[in-house]
Design an enzyme around this catalytic site. Structure first.
Site, PDB file in Angstrom:
ATOM      1  N   GLU A   1       0.873  -1.165   0.000  1.00 22.62           N
ATOM      2  CA  GLU A   1       0.000   0.000   0.000  1.00 22.62           C
ATOM      3  C   GLU A   1       0.917   1.224   0.000  1.00 22.62           C
ATOM      4  O   GLU A   1       1.804   1.323   0.860  1.00 22.62           O
ATOM      5  CB  GLU A   1      -0.894  -0.009   1.243  1.00 22.62           C
TER       6      GLU A   1
ATOM      7  N   ARG B   1       4.987 -12.785   9.825  1.00 23.37           N
ATOM      8  CA  ARG B   1       5.560 -11.442   9.708  1.00 23.37           C
ATOM      9  C   ARG B   1       6.929 -11.395  10.347  1.00 23.37           C
ATOM     10  O   ARG B   1       7.153 -12.048  11.361  1.00 23.37           O
ATOM     11  CB  ARG B   1       4.692 -10.513  10.562  1.00 23.37           C
TER      12      ARG B   1
ATOM     13  N   LYS C   1       4.171   0.751   9.084  1.00 14.81           N
ATOM     14  CA  LYS C   1       4.303   2.029   8.385  1.00 14.81           C
ATOM     15  C   LYS C   1       3.616   3.147   9.165  1.00 14.81           C
ATOM     16  O   LYS C   1       4.063   4.281   9.150  1.00 14.81           O
ATOM     17  CB  LYS C   1       3.704   1.915   6.985  1.00 14.81           C
TER      18      LYS C   1
HETATM   19  P1  ATP Z   1       2.425  -2.005   7.593  1.00  9.74           P
HETATM   20  O1  ATP Z   1       1.625  -2.425   8.775  1.00  9.74           O
HETATM   21  O2  ATP Z   1       3.864  -1.809   7.879  1.00  9.74           O
HETATM   22  O3  ATP Z   1       1.820  -0.866   6.853  1.00  9.74           O
HETATM   23  P2  ATP Z   1       1.296  -3.714   5.747  1.00  9.74           P
HETATM   24  O4  ATP Z   1       1.144  -5.169   5.853  1.00  9.74           O
HETATM   25  O5  ATP Z   1       0.084  -2.895   5.886  1.00  9.74           O
HETATM   26  O6  ATP Z   1       2.430  -3.266   6.698  1.00  9.74           O
HETATM   27  P3  ATP Z   1       1.583  -3.481   2.973  1.00  9.74           P
HETATM   28  O7  ATP Z   1       2.144  -2.362   2.192  1.00  9.74           O
HETATM   29  O8  ATP Z   1       0.128  -3.705   2.894  1.00  9.74           O
HETATM   30  O9  ATP Z   1       2.025  -3.269   4.443  1.00  9.74           O
HETATM   31  O10 ATP Z   1       2.372  -4.816   2.718  1.00  9.74           O
HETATM   32  C1  ATP Z   1       2.819  -5.299   1.477  1.00  9.74           C
HETATM   33  C2  ATP Z   1       3.227  -6.736   1.660  1.00  9.74           C
HETATM   34  O11 ATP Z   1       4.298  -6.838   2.588  1.00  9.74           O
HETATM   35  C3  ATP Z   1       2.088  -7.569   2.213  1.00  9.74           C
HETATM   36  O12 ATP Z   1       2.017  -8.777   1.496  1.00  9.74           O
HETATM   37  C4  ATP Z   1       2.456  -7.794   3.639  1.00  9.74           C
HETATM   38  O13 ATP Z   1       1.947  -8.997   4.099  1.00  9.74           O
HETATM   39  C5  ATP Z   1       4.002  -7.768   3.585  1.00  9.74           C
HETATM   40  N1  ATP Z   1       4.567  -7.348   4.862  1.00  9.74           N
HETATM   41  C6  ATP Z   1       4.321  -6.197   5.526  1.00  9.74           C
HETATM   42  N2  ATP Z   1       4.972  -6.171   6.703  1.00  9.74           N
HETATM   43  C7  ATP Z   1       5.673  -7.325   6.791  1.00  9.74           C
HETATM   44  C8  ATP Z   1       6.535  -7.905   7.784  1.00  9.74           C
HETATM   45  N3  ATP Z   1       6.833  -7.266   8.924  1.00  9.74           N
HETATM   46  N4  ATP Z   1       7.066  -9.112   7.529  1.00  9.74           N
HETATM   47  C9  ATP Z   1       6.801  -9.751   6.380  1.00  9.74           C
HETATM   48  N5  ATP Z   1       5.993  -9.276   5.419  1.00  9.74           N
HETATM   49  C10 ATP Z   1       5.422  -8.074   5.605  1.00  9.74           C
HETATM   50 MG    MG Z   2      -1.529  -2.347   5.025  1.00  7.76          MG
END
Ligand code: ATP
Ligand code: MG
Length: 573
Positions: A50, A274, A284
């Site tokens: 995102e 994760r 983020k």
């Molecule tokens: P955040 O909470 O940091 O915003 P998110 O999961 O909302 O993380 P996205 O941009 O939606 O962030 O994530 C893109 C991809 O990265 C998704 O497939 C998500 O599952 C993966 N991802 C995000 N954070 C992690 C993590 N800490 N470890 C492994 N994969 C991750």
């Molecule tokens: Mg997200």
């Protein structure tokens, strides 16, 4: 590998540098699918960030899996921006994410945006209304929550659930045409308000948001929810293996349900754990808070766990990939020690970083018996790990700088460096002896007067004497001033979320995470360009910061060497 093994201490970590993907359960699923001839032997993955912030080290784990697994089986990976929430998304983040994925060493096949699919998703929603599988609901957000029920109690049907298809079509079109205010209506899937899975209790598909979108502008004022958009976007791209983190496990039945109702390409979702790291936060939202509240100097602050921050700090893409390969891929979330990441960083830097001399906290040394105008050129080895890196000349003269920490007026036991009346070897130079300690009026040590033994020049035939310690130095007239930024962990606690009541994670910020030094570096660094990595001998790995300008060098400490003296001192305590 299970979660416990993935938390192995650095020395136990097996160094697997050759592949970004080793055996894991998702890989096994892909192999089984290929053997069964599923999808005609095709592997298609996607990385779906995102664009609401910069990528962090957790994303690197996902990127390495998405891209690494596809590459291993001759497949393809799309980069797809999951931009269905206009309130938080910006083009700046899109650009930063693209840069970071490429820096990490991966190139996507297709570049897509969920917003590319807004019309198709809308058309599918209309189809679902016509099929009696979706309805427009006028409950407020709060009422919707009340009606949903709880884990132990079933929900209640919305009073709008049995609107006619015609009415639903007209209202949904009205929603799209901007006839209703934000939050006044939603489009919901008609599934089962008594389902044990809360995600199945008539989930919202669309919400009204009169807001400018970074790509579609003002074309839309209704936006699809993640669950309604994600699986269908995967399906449009014919993604075979949609890999995501464990928090989406409960959403998988809904992911499948939409795809089944629409009868479209059957993408499948697989969830893994994760990455969490000690001494850092990995969301983020929280990282954005640090940036917006000026608690760090931007997204690329070298203390941040963002890929841009780590790049600026001096991390190499190889080190991050090797670290990701060392992680387990499992079904239970755990926390990985920061030291495991640092192990892979040191391992890579040790192989490639050029060695130079830099005195971080200078103490002046005058060699009283050295000729006033003599300058000798000493041969120094650029990288003992890589003979092709060659040697260089470093100037040696009467006045030098050594580290303040390499001198003790009253040496503790086992301190073999310089102290009054004692000898030490200057690397690539001579053995010197401390004859006199010069102090200012306040009693601070300002310089040392030493003598050198001309017979002991390194590498010469006459150099036969040995002393217990060798220290580094720079020649005072030749050395260049440099600003050196020393970093410690951004948080003082292993788990920054471990807070007192009423406080948030920022209460655990480390007030000493940045220390700025004025240091002296050897003259060969005069034209060092931003991003270049060095080992400052005995002091650690450093990288030229983009803030550097001609005549004003700025270095970041990437990471220290393992400091044996600190260990001895600690043990003594
Ligand atoms: P955040 O909470 O940091 O915003 P998110 O999961 O909302 O993380 P996205 O941009 O939606 O962030 O994530 C893109 C991809 O990265 C998704 O497939 C998500 O599952 C993966 N991802 C995000 N954070 C992690 C993590 N800490 N470890 C492994 N994969 C991750
Ligand atoms: Mg997200």
């Amino acid at each position: 590998m299970n979660a416990a093994e993935s938390n192995a201490t650095p020395t136990e970590v097996e160094a697997s540098t050759e592949s970004v993907t080793k055996s894991n359960f998702i890989r096994d699923i892909i192999i089984a699918d290929l053997q069964a001839g599923k999808h005609g032997g095709r592997v298609q993955t996607r990385f779906p960030p995102e664009p609401n912030g910069y990528l962090h080290i957790g994303h690197a784990k996902a990127i390495c899996l998405d891209f690494g697994l596809a590459a291993e089986f001759g497949g393809k990976t799309n980069l797809r921006f999951d931009d269905t929430n206009p309130s938080k998304e910006e083009t700046e983040y899109v650009d930063a994410i693209k840069e970071d994925v490429q820096w990490l060493g991966f190139q996507w096949d297709g570049l897509y945006y969920a917003s590319d699919y807004f019309q198709q998703l809308y058309d599918w929603a209309v189809q679902m209304i016509k099929d009696g599988k979706a309805y427009v609901c006028d409950l407020t957000a709060e009422e919707t929550r009340e009606y949903r029920g709880t884990l132990t109690e079933p929900g209640k049907d919305s009073p709008y659930r049995n609107r006619s298809v015609e009415e639903n079509l007209a209202l949904f079109e009205g929603m799209k045409n901007g006839e209703f205010p934000d939050g006044s209506r939603t489009l919901r899937a008609k599934i089962d308000m008594a389902s044990p899975n809360l995600n199945f209790r008539d989930p919202v598909m669309y919400r009204i948001l009169h807001m400018h979108h970074h790509r579609t502008g003002d074309a839309w004022c209704i936006y699809p929810m993640y669950d309604y958009a994600h699986g269908q976007s995967d399906s449009i791209e014919q993604v075979t293996h949609s890999i995501c983190t464990l928090e989406f496990e409960d959403h998988r039945p809904l992911y499948n349900w939409y795809i089944e109702q629409l009868g479209i390409f059957p993408s499948q979702q697989f969830e893994f754990d994760r990455l969490n790291l000690t001494y850092t936060v990995m969301s983020k939202r929280k990282l954005r808070q640090l940036v917006q509240d000026d608690l760090v100097n931007g997204w690329d602050d070298p203390r941040m766990p963002t890929l841009s921050g780590m790049r600026r700090r001096g991390y190499t893409p190889e080190a991050i990939r090797n670290f990701c390969a060392s992680l387990g891929v499992s079904k239970t979330n755990g926390t990985t020690q920061l030291q495991q990441l640092e192990y892979y960083l040191r391992e890579d830097l040790n192989k490639h970083a050029l060695r130079v001399a830099a005195v971080l906290k200078p103490l002046k040394v005058v060699l009283t018996n050295y000729p006033d105008d003599l300058v000798e050129e000493m041969d120094a080895v650029n990288n003992p790990e890589d003979s092709s890196a060659g040697t260089r000349k470093v100037p040696f003269s009467k006045v030098l700088y050594i580290e303040q920490d390499d001198f003790r007026e009253v040496p503790p036991p086992k301190f073999y460096r310089l102290s009054p009346g004692k000898e030490v070897r200057l690397r690539y130079g001579y053995i010197i002896k401390c004859e006199e300690v010069i102090k200012d009026a306040d009693g601070n040590i300002v310089e040392l007067h030493c003598t050198y033994d001309p017979e002991t020049r390194s590498g010469s035939a006459t150099s036969t004497r040995k002393v217990k310690a060798t220290i580094h130095w720079v020649s005072a007239t030749h050395a260049i001033d440099a600003e050196v930024r020393m970093y410690d962990t951004l948080f003082t606690k292993e788990n920054p979320e471990d807070v007192e009541e009423g406080q948030d994670f920022t209460s655990n910020l480390n007030p000493n995470s940045l220390e700025v030094l004025t240091s002296k570096v050897e003259p060969s660094l005069k034209d060092a360009t931003p991003g270049t990595r060095y080992q400052f001998e005995r002091m650690g790995y450093f990288c030229v910061d983009p803030d550097s300008a001609p005549g004003k060098l700025v270095f970041n400490r990437t990471i220290g060497l393992k400091d044996t003296w600190a260990k001895i001192e600690q043990r003594g305590k």
